[in-house]
Design an enzyme around this catalytic site. Structure first.
Site, PDB file in Angstrom:
ATOM      1  N   LYS A   1      37.912  42.478  36.141  1.00 47.55           N
ATOM      2  CA  LYS A   1      36.555  41.925  36.155  1.00 47.55           C
ATOM      3  C   LYS A   1      36.465  40.523  35.556  1.00 47.55           C
ATOM      4  O   LYS A   1      35.527  39.772  35.863  1.00 47.55           O
ATOM      5  CB  LYS A   1      35.609  42.863  35.419  1.00 47.55           C
ATOM      6  CG  LYS A   1      35.257  44.144  36.172  1.00 47.55           C
ATOM      7  CD  LYS A   1      34.311  43.872  37.316  1.00 47.55           C
ATOM      8  CE  LYS A   1      33.729  45.156  37.877  1.00 47.55           C
ATOM      9  NZ  LYS A   1      32.693  44.899  38.892  1.00 47.55           N
TER      10      LYS A   1
ATOM     11  N   SER B   1      42.850  49.383  38.268  1.00 45.09           N
ATOM     12  CA  SER B   1      41.782  48.409  38.028  1.00 45.09           C
ATOM     13  C   SER B   1      41.400  48.223  36.568  1.00 45.09           C
ATOM     14  O   SER B   1      40.831  47.188  36.215  1.00 45.09           O
ATOM     15  CB  SER B   1      40.532  48.798  38.824  1.00 45.09           C
ATOM     16  OG  SER B   1      40.096  50.095  38.453  1.00 45.09           O
TER      17      SER B   1
END
Length: 420
Positions: A58, A313
């Site tokens: 992110k 992730s």
């Protein structure tokens, strides 16, 4: 980036984002996983975004977005909503650029993610907890922006965010030693998947991209089925990094014609994967970070002999969640069972249950019983862990034979929610 813009022009923006981020983000490894490669008779590699500076990809989108904003915009302060990882990326960028940030997070956000956000942002951010879901926190953040004239940093449905996340795909293609047959991508709001699709559509169109969502929050799957983003009325928050009620309009447009398939993964399988990665590879992942690996089992026939990449992730997992994760994994594997059990109110009843009902490898893990003098028999809630799922039927048979069995609870969601 506009929905009508070509993938090639998007790619130009991604290269610019990569240049912008080269001294900010870690070039995370693309590493072969020997354990799973053996299990699936394929070359399984992990793109380790869990090793990123904020422990998730992110940071790429958040920093790229803020780096493309004007000084006038930044001076107004930025606002974001996030279940955790996007918040950390924005917090890091705020601290690096010395920009005031206000971050809205859902009330059930794991404590570990909350503390990380505060650590990365320091004195440059304020955290506001609001609502039960990301979408409720987002609505509050949007209202705050209007009241304070702040700039909203969307977690996924923004061109600069998508272009930043897409730099992950550039790295994968640069690091891969041979053509990639399958790429498994976790999906929440769709920002990472949209970026991946944009790059691979142009540079590796032969790669089959599989989007992976939690089965209890499958907003992209629903959007693809309906031809447009759809608001899910109810979702589970367990896979918090992917618990989004509605994917973005832009992310949907970029994904809809490029995603080869969508996979949904049950929470129990996610938990099994988290534990397996930790026990076998010493890799710590959060629930959303395990999605891509969990989906491999569903494609075991297709991926045999292929070159496969899974994007890990994020690793922002709260240690206090591990008991719940273990419990869900055991329930999913049919190795943990809950019963209502009838006990005669006489000495030795429990001994009879242990000696004559439980198998040699069975273990009582939960027991709740209150003696009531006015009744000859009392009801207890009993949790039993078994070693093999085949031991379940003999256990039930012996409970019925000795008149202990009242009811099986695993199939009653409302009751199970009280127990785990």
């Amino acid at each position: 980036m506009r929905t009508g813009e070509t993938y090639l022009s998007i790619l130009d923006n991604v290269y610019s984002a990569a240049e912008r981020l080269k001294n900010v983000c870690v070039r995370t490894p693309l590493a072969v996983n020997n354990n799973l490669s053996t299990v699936y008779n394929a070359k399984i590699s992990f793109k380790r975004e869990d090793l990123q500076r904020v422990r998730s990809y992110k940071i790429r989108g958040a920093y790229n977005k803020m780096a493309t904003m004007s000084q006038e915009e930044l001076s107004r302060g930025v606002v974001c909503a996030s279940a955790g990882n996007h918040a950390q990326g924005v917090a890091f960028a705020c601290n690096s650029m010395k920009v005031k940030g206000t971050i809205f997070m859902p009330l059930p956000t794991p404590g570990q993610k909350l503390e990380q956000v505060k650590m990365f942002g320091g004195n440059d951010i304020e955290v506001i907890l609001f609502g039960d879901t990301f979408d409720e926190a987002k609505d509050a953040a949007m209202r705050f922006c209007k009241e304070k004239d702040g700039i909203f940093i969307h977690p996924f449905d923004d061109p600069a965010i998508i272009e930043g996340q897409a730099t992950t795909a550039l790295e994968i293609l640069e690091q891969a030693e041979e053509p990639i047959d399958y790429l498994f991508v976790p999906i929440g709001g769709g920002g990472l998947a949209a970026g991946i699709c944009s790059v691979f559509h142009e540079l590796s169109p032969q790669t089959k991209i599989i989007g992976v969502e939690p089965s209890a929050a499958a907003s992209m799957k629903k959007a693809l089925e309906n031809g447009k983003p759809v608001l899910l009325e109810k979702i589970s928050r367990f896979v918090d990094g992917a618990a989004v009620q509605q994917v973005g309009s832009l992310t949907f447009e970029l994904c809809k014609d490029v995603l080869h398939d969508m996979a949904t993964v049950e929470e129990g399988l996610v938990c099994e994967t988290i534990l397996s990665l930790y026990n076998k590879d010493a890799i710590v992942v959060e629930p959303a970070g395990a999605l891509s690996v969990a989906a491999l089992e569903k494609y075991k026939d297709q991926i045999e002999g292929k070159n496969v990449v899974c994007i890990i992730s994020g690793s922002n997992n709260d240690i206090t969640r591990m008991e719940e994760i273990k419990e869900k994994a055991l329930l999913y594997a049919n190795l943990k069972h809950y019963f209502l059990v009838r006990f005669p109110q006489r000495p030795g009843a429990l001994k009879t249950f242990v000696m004559d009902v439980l198998g040699q490898n069975d273990d009582i893990t939960f027991f709740e019983y209150t003696q009531k003098n006015s009744k000859e028999k009392g009801i207890a809630v009993v949790g039993i862990a078994i070693k093999h799922k085949e031991d379940f039927t003999p256990l039930i048979d012996k409970m019925k034979k000795h008149d202990f069995f009242v009811n099986y609870l695993n199939n009653d969601p409302s009751l199970m929610n009280l127990l785990i």
